[in-house]
Structures are given as C-alpha cells and as structure tokens.
Design an enzyme around this catalytic site. Structure first.
Site, PDB file in Angstrom:
ATOM      1  N   HIS A 123     -51.307  15.062  22.297  1.00 47.30           N
ATOM      2  CA  HIS A 123     -51.894  16.184  23.028  1.00 47.30           C
ATOM      3  C   HIS A 123     -53.257  15.843  23.635  1.00 47.30           C
ATOM      4  O   HIS A 123     -54.059  15.108  23.060  1.00 47.30           O
ATOM      5  CB  HIS A 123     -52.040  17.389  22.102  1.00 47.30           C
ATOM      6  N   ASP A 124     -53.473  16.359  24.840  1.00 42.11           N
ATOM      7  CA  ASP A 124     -54.764  16.295  25.529  1.00 42.11           C
ATOM      8  C   ASP A 124     -55.181  14.879  25.924  1.00 42.11           C
ATOM      9  O   ASP A 124     -56.352  14.641  26.227  1.00 42.11           O
ATOM     10  CB  ASP A 124     -55.867  16.942  24.681  1.00 42.11           C
ATOM     11  N   GLY A 141     -54.567  12.199  19.596  1.00 44.42           N
ATOM     12  CA  GLY A 141     -55.005  13.227  20.523  1.00 44.42           C
ATOM     13  C   GLY A 141     -56.310  12.899  21.223  1.00 44.42           C
ATOM     14  O   GLY A 141     -57.163  12.180  20.701  1.00 44.42           O
TER      15      GLY A 141
END
Length: 261
Positions: A123-124, A141
């Site tokens: 994520h991200d 992440g």
C-alpha cells in the site's frame, strides 16, 4: 481497435470500464470501479479489484492479484486507489495493493516496468518507470522507487524507504535505509552500498565523464571516511558542475529515514 475479448468464464462487474482491444482470460474476476485501458491483456485466474485504474497495453499474466485491499491493520475500508500506467508486464502471482487513507490514498506504478513472478508492491508505494523487479522482490508500505531501478530476486525494501533512480539492489538484499540514485547494494545481512551501478548507466547512455563524476560522489560519501555533514559540503561543491551529483545530493537531503551507509 477491436472490441474487448472476454472469456465466457470470466466475471466482469457491469460498472467496470473496459477499453478497446482488451483481452480478459478464463476465470478472471474484474470488480467494480475498475478501468482498463485499450490493448491491455489480463490472463487467466487473475483478480482486479477497484478502485483501480490501469493504462494502455499492459500485460498481466495468470493469477496476478491487482488492486486488493492494503495489508494494513489501520485500513478501515476507506476509498483508496491503485493507479497503473502503460506498457507494464506483470507476471504470475504478483500482488499490487491499493493505498490507505492515512498514507496518501494511492499506490502508483509508472510505465514500462517488468514486475516478475511473486513480487509484491504494498500500500501507498510509488514506483517509477522502466524498473525491473525480479522474482519475489518485495516492497513494504510507503516505499518510493525511482526510474530505472532494478531489484534482484528476493530483495526486500523496508517501509518508508526510498530507492533512487538507476540504483541496483542485489539478490536477497534487505534494505532498511534510503539508497541514493546510481548506487548498487549487495547483501550482507542488511544490504550495504557496494559501488555505483556503472554497467546499468552505460547501457542507458551515460558517458564516461558522467559516470566518473558519479563515482567521485560515491567515494566522497562512502569511501573517504568523511562524516555525513562533511561529505554533504563536498558534494555541494561537486554538484555545481554536475546535474547527476546535484540529484544525488538532493536525494540525500530530502530523506526522512537514515541514509544507508
């Protein structure tokens, strides 16, 4: 361009936007709020969950899991996205996750990347263009990857780390700090700098003068024995005559995690 070709066994949500010439293989699932650009091919047994936007002429091989929820306990179901550019090759069993609400909300992948089997982009993360992730390369992440980065097999990048453009991370290296542009990292417990990625720079058209300047910057930072503050002063002087060293120094000065040394 021809109309999309969707295998009868595939499941495509009515709200998904499918471009011209898209091919969707057997038993693949395309969820709601997914956009797939013209000419993209998605192999069998893949899943694409939204919100996800995929550009043109990408190729996703079998069993890739695209746009799944972030593997983060703080995620509470908020709307987040995965945005993928054009002409990427994504091989078998790759996982690309959406962002998180408190992490910027978007996982973003550029153009012309090769992401090989079992690699993971969490994520991200922000991934540039023209990168190669060899098998089982893993990003935690919030990782940022510059253009033309190569991650060898089983390389692992700690959360919030940045890998600068044209860097090379060797097989099995575990990276827990920022890696400046052009630097080559080899495994030794946590990866440690082992020179610049000179062969990769030659292949991309860097001439001998540019490579020599980058080598001088590397030696100043990693070989001279100077502390970081003194090395920065020397690099600032060198950066006046080299855009590459200026990029090298700007990367160092903008980091939030310790520099890998």
């Amino acid at each position: 361009m021809a109309e999309a070709s969707i295998h009868p066994s595939a499941s495509v949500d009515p709200s998904a936007r499918i471009g011209s010439g898209v091919v969707i293989g057997a038993f693949t699932v395309i969820g709601a709020d997914v956009e797939i650009g013209d000419g993209t091919r998605i192999g069998p047994h893949c899943s694409v969950h939204g919100p996800t936007k995929i550009g043109r002429d990408n190729h996703f091989h079998g069993h890739a899991a695209i746009g799944g929820e972030p593997q983060d306990k703080k995620f509470k179901g908020e709307r987040t996205e995965l945005v993928i550019g054009d002409r990427n090759t994504v091989r078998e069993f790759v996982t690309l996750n959406r962002g998180t609400g408190d992490g910027g909300g978007v996982t973003r992948i550029g153009d012309d990347n090769w992401i090989l089997a079992y690699s993971h982009v969490a994520h991200d993360c922000i991934v540039g263009s023209h990168c190669i992730f060899s098998n089982n390369a893993t990003l935690a992440g919030h990782v940022e990857i510059g253009d033309y980065v190569i991650l060898s097999g089983f390389a692992g990048i700690h959360q919030f780390c940045r890998i600068g453009a044209h860097a090379f991370v060797g097989m099995g290296a575990l990276v827990n700090g920022d890696v400046p542009p052009f630097v080559m990292v080899a495994a030794d417990e946590y990866g440690r700098p082992r020179g610049i990625n000179s062969e990769g720079l030659k292949r991309r058209g860097f001439d001998a003068e540019r490579i020599a300047a980058i080598k001088r910057a590397y030696r100043t930072l990693y070989v001279s024995g100077a502390n970081l503050a003194d090395a920065r002063v020397q690099l600032a002087e060198m950066a006046q005559s080299s855009d590459d060293i200026r990029a090298f120094l700007e990367f160092i000065e903008s980091g939030e995690r310790p520099l890998l040394r």
